[in-house]
Design an enzyme around this catalytic site. Structure first.
Site, mmCIF file in Angstrom:
data_model
loop_
_atom_site.group_PDB
_atom_site.id
_atom_site.type_symbol
_atom_site.label_atom_id
_atom_site.label_comp_id
_atom_site.label_asym_id
_atom_site.label_seq_id
_atom_site.Cartn_x
_atom_site.Cartn_y
_atom_site.Cartn_z
ATOM 1 N N CYS A 165 0.798 -1.229 0.000
ATOM 2 C CA CYS A 165 0.000 0.000 0.000
ATOM 3 C C CYS A 165 0.831 1.280 0.000
ATOM 4 O O CYS A 165 0.269 2.379 0.028
ATOM 5 C CB CYS A 165 -0.968 -0.007 1.183
ATOM 6 S SG CYS A 165 -2.124 -1.390 1.107
ATOM 7 N N HIS A 302 -2.125 8.316 6.371
ATOM 8 C CA HIS A 302 -2.389 7.021 5.740
ATOM 9 C C HIS A 302 -3.654 6.400 6.318
ATOM 10 O O HIS A 302 -4.372 5.694 5.609
ATOM 11 C CB HIS A 302 -1.202 6.087 5.969
ATOM 12 C CG HIS A 302 -1.392 4.714 5.403
ATOM 13 N ND1 HIS A 302 -1.414 4.468 4.048
ATOM 14 C CD2 HIS A 302 -1.586 3.506 6.007
ATOM 15 C CE1 HIS A 302 -1.597 3.162 3.839
ATOM 16 N NE2 HIS A 302 -1.714 2.567 5.006
ATOM 17 N N HIS A 337 -9.857 2.521 1.464
ATOM 18 C CA HIS A 337 -8.416 2.329 1.263
ATOM 19 C C HIS A 337 -8.142 1.975 -0.196
ATOM 20 O O HIS A 337 -8.482 0.887 -0.661
ATOM 21 C CB HIS A 337 -7.905 1.231 2.196
ATOM 22 C CG HIS A 337 -6.412 1.114 2.206
ATOM 23 N ND1 HIS A 337 -5.583 1.985 1.538
ATOM 24 C CD2 HIS A 337 -5.586 0.209 2.808
ATOM 25 C CE1 HIS A 337 -4.332 1.640 1.731
ATOM 26 N NE2 HIS A 337 -4.314 0.561 2.491
#
Length: 407
Positions: A165, A302, A337
């Site tokens: 990610c 994040h 996400h």
């Protein structure tokens, strides 16, 4: 560390669950509008969570013909569309990028659907010769850069970064370093993530996703004490980075600058982030940018809405910004996400915030988690844009990327 050249952002583009044009995305960010919905097919298949980010109004046929699409899964076509948007905004013409000094770097860490498609074709057709030539390219992780290189005819860098990610963040960071050191003059960089149930079924089985299905748009709750997991999402984001002196010479509209890039790895756990990794990466990014923590007025976190991840990031922020109080929000509260795309989409979203003169809210934060107490997390749109922003991204295996954007 001083580098020879300044690196300017001259174009941005995205195909996002927040919209498929920059105006739509900017409005969604400003209004705190979520792009999360329920996928009925996931419900029928027995997913624990049918929640997903959902792109609306995008048609691959609007961008490429059937022959061109043959070697490209949806996310690669979205990366192409985002890149065309960014190139249009930058003012660069086709001939300006068809040379050795122009490159492509994207972040992507899997291509699940294409691999499954070729297995299904073999089962259905009964011979490997009947699968079709395009499928081999569709199933490669480097699918984005190999196809875009062919379409745009760039002749410089052309590769894909795979780091979970943080892939998109590292792609932008490496593009920045190549330009700042004089190895390339301009790079189309970004990240992309496929949206389909096939790529998420094993992840769903880990009970990592939110099951707050009664109100999908309130399911992603970064830093909230009642968060219960992330929501998978995706799309594509693209950024045009150029050597500032060359961009200025051709009269480009300068949207901002990448001034620092830091990276680190935790060296600890496969899936649980550490309390130091992001802080170490952030410190490197600030040092390269020649800034202090007190110079940062916005952190694009994040924070994915997981219990362990948000808590670890909060600790990292407190450690790096001890005594400072920058505004903080996680755009994943609206997008879910975006995985491999997320580090790059943060660059697009933060640039749009600067252009619009606002900071996007961290929506759905009703009761702050004890680990995050003391952080200046923005829950309503702040009508003052960022000047110096730190963008955090982190991935499985403990890989971290931090970017500093200055406007």
């Amino acid at each position: 560390m001083s580098l020879p050249y300044k690196v300017a952002i001259t174009g941005i583009g995205a195909i996002s669950v927040l919209g498929i044009t920059l105006d739509e995305i900017s409005n969604s960010l400003k209004q705190g509008k979520s792009g999360i919905a329920i996928d009925p097919e996931r419900t029928e298949l027995g997913f624990e969570s049918p929640l997903t980010g959902m792109i609306r109004g995008f048609s691959s046929k609007d961008w490429l013909n059937k022959k061109q699409r043959r070697s490209m899964p949806d996310y690669t076509i979205q990366a192409y569309a985002a890149s065309v948007q960014a190139l249009s905004q930058s003012g660069l013409k086709s001939e300006d990028i068809q040379n050795d000094e122009s490159g492509l770097i994207f972040g992507c860490d899997s291509s699940c659907i294409a691999a499954l498609e070729q297995v299904n074709l073999l089962t259905t057709r009964g011979a490997t010769s009947l699968i079709g030539s395009g499928t081999i390219f569709r199933s490669m992780t480097s699918n984005i850069t190999m196809n875009l290189n062919t379409l745009f005819k760039t002749k410089g860098a052309a590769w894909t970064i795979s780091s979970a990610c943080s892939s998109g963040g590292h792609a932008v960071g490496q593009a920045f370093n190549l330009i700042a050191s004089g190895q390339q003059e301009r790079i189309i960089c970004g990240g992309a993530q496929e949206i389909n149930w096939q790529s998420m079924c094993s992840f769903d089985g880990l009970s990592a996703f939110s099951t707050r299905i009664s109100n999908p748009q309130q399911a992603s709750r970064p830093f909230d004490s009642e968060r219960d997991g992330l929501i998978p999402s995706g799309g594509a984001a693209a950024i045009i980075l150029e050597r500032y002196d060359l961009a200025e010479k051709r009269g480009a509209n300068i949207l901002g600058f990448i001034t620092g890039y830091g990276f680190s790895s935790d060296g600890e756990h496969l899936a649980v982030p550490s309390d130091t990794g992001l802080a170490r990466a952030g410190a490197k990014a600030l040092k390269q940018a020649g800034l202090y923590p007190s110079d940062i007025d916005y952190i694009c976190a994040h924070a994915t809405s997981t219990i362990a991840g948000d808590a670890a990031e909060a600790q990292n922020i407190k450690s790096l910004f001890n005594g400072c109080s920058p505004r903080i929000s996680s755009t994943k509260s609206m997008t879910g996400h975006e995985l491999w795309m997320s580090g790059a989409s943060q660059v697009v979203y933060t640039t749009l915030m600067h252009q619009g003169g606002f900071i996007a809210p961290n929506i759905n934060l009703k009761s702050i988690d004890s680990n995050s107490e003391g952080l200046n997390i923005i829950t309503k749109t702040d009508n003052s844009g960022p000047r110096n922003a730190l963008l955090n991204s982190a991935g499985f295996g403990g890989t971290n990327s931090c970017l500093v954007l200055s406007f």
